[in-house]
Design a protein around this motif. Sequence first.
Motif, short mmCIF file in Angstrom:
data_model
loop_
_atom_site.label_atom_id
_atom_site.label_comp_id
_atom_site.label_asym_id
_atom_site.label_seq_id
_atom_site.Cartn_x
_atom_site.Cartn_y
_atom_site.Cartn_z
N LEU A 34 11.36 3.97 36.76
CA LEU A 34 10.89 5.14 36.01
C LEU A 34 12.04 5.84 35.30
O LEU A 34 11.87 6.36 34.19
N GLU A 35 13.21 5.86 35.93
CA GLU A 35 14.38 6.42 35.26
C GLU A 35 14.75 5.58 34.03
O GLU A 35 15.14 6.13 32.99
N ALA A 36 14.63 4.27 34.15
CA ALA A 36 14.90 3.40 33.00
C ALA A 36 13.86 3.61 31.90
O ALA A 36 14.19 3.65 30.70
N VAL A 37 12.62 3.76 32.31
CA VAL A 37 11.54 4.00 31.34
C VAL A 37 11.77 5.31 30.59
O VAL A 37 11.51 5.41 29.38
N GLU A 38 12.26 6.32 31.30
CA GLU A 38 12.53 7.60 30.64
C GLU A 38 13.55 7.43 29.52
O GLU A 38 13.45 8.09 28.48
N GLN A 39 14.52 6.55 29.71
CA GLN A 39 15.53 6.32 28.68
C GLN A 39 14.96 5.51 27.51
O GLN A 39 15.17 5.87 26.35
N ASP A 40 14.25 4.46 27.80
CA ASP A 40 13.77 3.56 26.74
C ASP A 40 12.54 4.10 26.02
O ASP A 40 12.36 3.85 24.83
N PHE A 41 11.67 4.80 26.75
CA PHE A 41 10.43 5.33 26.15
C PHE A 41 10.54 6.82 25.86
O PHE A 41 9.52 7.50 25.75
N GLY A 42 11.76 7.31 25.72
CA GLY A 42 11.96 8.75 25.54
C GLY A 42 11.22 9.32 24.35
O GLY A 42 10.60 10.38 24.43
N GLU A 43 11.27 8.61 23.22
CA GLU A 43 10.61 9.11 22.01
C GLU A 43 9.10 9.19 22.20
O GLU A 43 8.46 10.18 21.82
N ALA A 44 8.51 8.16 22.82
CA ALA A 44 7.06 8.17 23.05
C ALA A 44 6.67 9.26 24.04
O ALA A 44 5.64 9.93 23.88
N LEU A 45 7.50 9.48 25.05
CA LEU A 45 7.22 10.53 26.03
C LEU A 45 7.30 11.91 25.38
O LEU A 45 6.47 12.79 25.68
N ASP A 46 8.28 12.11 24.52
CA ASP A 46 8.43 13.41 23.88
C ASP A 46 7.27 13.70 22.92
O ASP A 46 6.81 14.84 22.81
N LYS A 47 6.77 12.66 22.24
CA LYS A 47 5.63 12.86 21.34
C LYS A 47 4.39 13.30 22.11
O LYS A 47 3.56 14.05 21.57
#
Length: 341
Positions: free
Chosen positions: A265-278
């Motif tokens: 999940l920490e890795a996902v936060e880094q790679d999917f950061g833009e999608a999460l912020d949207k």
Amino acid sequence: MERLERIWLSIWDRCCSARFLQWGLGAILAWLLVALVLGMFWSSTPDGFDVRNQAELQTDGKPVIGTHTAGTLIHMTETLLDKPGGYLSNDMFPPGLWLDNMPAWEFGVLVQVRDMSRAMRKSFSRSQSQSTEDPALAKAEPLLHFDHRNWILPSSEREYRKALKLLRDYRDRLGDTSQPNAQFYARADNLRDWLGDVSTRLGSLSQRLSASVGQRRINTDLAGDSAGRQSTAADGEMEVKTPWLEIDNVFYEARGTSWALIHLLEAVEQDFGEALDKKNARASLRQIIRELEATQSTVWSPMILNGTEFGFLANHSLVMASYISRANAAIIDLRDLLSQG
């Protein structure tokens, strides 16, 4: 004179026999002591690691989108194989043969490694359902699904190391801009699909942990079946209880699962950061990580206690189930958030 010699020979034989017996017992006790110390050392679960630091180390300080997830998957697999004692699930000799908590922990981590490798193969590395899958990931996933208890011809470790080489190949091509054939699509729908698998795993673990004290449950195996196949037996209650010798195994499997998910999940936060912020979903993801971090607290008891719900002794399985259930509920909310336009 001959009689005296026979007496001395008899005494000497007895002394030699007693001395041999003492040496044999001493050697066995020394071996058992060494095995006990090794077993305690090998049963210590590995510490966590910094996901961003690993991605930088594996890409010479130049991580791109996808290398955090791929690098974390690689490092977790390496940890399974290279931690103190190595991979213990298929050990056929003591002290590894006697240990059961660490193999259960290993299986929990391995399940998450397998799920992530499948998600990377079918979703993360493909732009759409009709696109071609990455050849390295296509070969790595079935290797990671090899029987985790096989010890020879071939051994589990051998197959997992083959998968590691393929994962490293994908990671290297992902970070090489001159090779556009490796891709990582950090879309919200891809993340939502993987989180669905995670939620299913955590839901099952929560039920198994809660069964440590025995529960009366409604049989819901055919719930929602529109074909009308439910029988009166399916509507009744059933007793569910984890066997006494498996309680600690389920606990450590859940602990290994949580350890793996924290890093993924920490890795996902880094790679999917833009999608999460949207989707305004980054805070929700961080809350899931916090819930899972609580599962890694030190167990001060020499054994996993199994007291009743409100009894005098603690019940470690119920505490673990509480943290996992809260994390699972947060994952369900996060998936709903990601599905919104």
